[in-house]
Design a protein around this motif. Structure first.
Motif: not given
Length: 271
Positions: A164-166, A170-181, A185-189, A208-210
C-alpha cells in the motif's frame, strides 16, 4: 445457537448418540476430543442443564447452544470416528446414511467462520510467497487454530502495508514495524480525504495502537519465537479486529481507484 431443522437434529442424534453414549468415547476422551476441535469444555455445567448429563445429552445440548460453525466443525471431526465405530461394530450403513450426516456439517460450516472477514486475507500483489502466506493463514482459521497463525498474520500485515505504501509513493525501510507502516499509510490517506467521517477517522487512529500492540504479541505470544502462545479467545479477537481493518482498507482503496478511473475517462461528448 446452531440453526438446525428437526430432520438435521435427528440425523445427528441417530448417527452419534446411543443410550446416552457418544460412539465409543469415554467421558475423558470425549472431553479431550471436543476441546481439541473446538477449544470448548464439554464438561461445562451449561451442557448438562436440564438433562441427565450423559455424554449424549451434553453433545445434543452443545449442538443446541453453540454456533453453526462450531457445531459444524465438531460434527466434521466426528465423521471419521463415526465410520470407524460403525465398522468396528459391524453396523452396516449405506451411502445415504453418511451423506445425510455430511450434508449437515457442510451446511453448518459453509455458513460462517470464527473470523468474519477472513476472506480479506488476500495478497495485494503477484508475489507467490505472499499468496502462499495468505492461504496458510486462511487455512489456520478454517481449522479453528487462530493462535497458530498470529505470527503469519503479523507478517501478512507487513507485506500488505508495504504494498500500500508503494502504491501511494510512501517511503519506507525494510525493517519498519507494522505500526510505523500503518501510521505512514493512514497519514497519507487522511491527507487525500479518503476517510469521510469523524468516527471512522477515530477508529482508524485507534487502530494504530492495535498495530503497535501486535508487535508484542508477535514477539512474545506467537510461534515467531519459543513463546507461550496466546489463548484462543484473544487470538480470535485479534484476528477479527485486524481483518476488519484490512477489509475496510481494501474497500476504501477499491472505491478511490474506481473513482480515479472514472475521472480519467474522456468526456467524448465534449469533442
Amino acid at each position: 445457537m446452531a440453526d438446525l431443522s428437526y430432520q438435521e437434529k435427528k440425523v445427528i442424534k441417530d448417527s452419534l448418540v446411543q443410550s446416552g453414549y457418544v460412539l465409543d468415547f469415554s467421558n475423558n476422551t470425549f472431553q479431550d476430543f471436543v476441546a481439541d476441535v473446538t477449544k470448548i469444555n464439554i464438561e461445562d455445567p451449561k451442557y448438562s442443564e436440564g438433562n441427565s448429563g450423559s455424554k449424549g445429552q451434553r453433545l445434543l445440548k452443545f449442538v443446541e447452544l453453540e454456533s453453526d460453525y462450531t457445531v459444524g466443525l465438531l460434527l466434521k471431526a466426528l465423521y471419521d470416528e463415526l465410520i470407524q465405530y460403525n465398522n468396528n461394530n459391524r453396523r452396516n450403513r449405506d451411502n445415504n446414511f453418511y451423506q445425510a450426516y455430511i450434508n449437515v456439517f457442510e451446511r453448518l460450516i459453509g455458513g460462517g467462520s470464527i473470523v468474519e472477514h477472513i476472506d480479506a486475507i488476500q495478497a495485494n500483489n503477484d508475489d507467490k510467497d505472499f499468496h502462499t502466506l495468505a492461504k496458510l493463514i486462511r487455512e489456520s482459521i478454517e481449522k479453528n487454530e487462530p493462535e497458530a497463525a498470529l505470527d503469519r498474520l503479523h507478517t501478512f500485515l507487513i507485506k500488505f502495508l508495504k504494498e500500500l505504501c508503494d502504491s501511494h509513493h510512501i517511503d519506507h525501510s525494510k525493517d519498519e514495524t507494522v505500526n510505523a507502516l500503518f501510521g505512514k499509510y493512514i497519514k497519507i490517506i487522511r491527507e487525500k480525504g479518503f476517510i469521510e467521517s469523524q468516527m471512522a477517522d477515530k477508529i482508524v487512529k485507534f487502530s494504530f495502537q492495535i498495530m503497535d500492540a501486535f508487535n508484542d504479541i508477535r514477539n512474545n505470544k506467537s510461534f515467531a519465537h519459543d513463546n507461550p502462545i496466546l489463548n484462543y479467545d484473544e487470538s480470535v479477537l485479534i484476528f477479527s479486529n485486524v481483518t476488519a481493518m484490512v477489509k475496510f482498507i481494501q474497500s476504501m482503496e477499491t472505491k478511490h481507484k474506481n473513482q480515479a478511473v472514472a475521472e480519467a475517462e474522456p468526456d467524448w461528448g465534449s469533442f
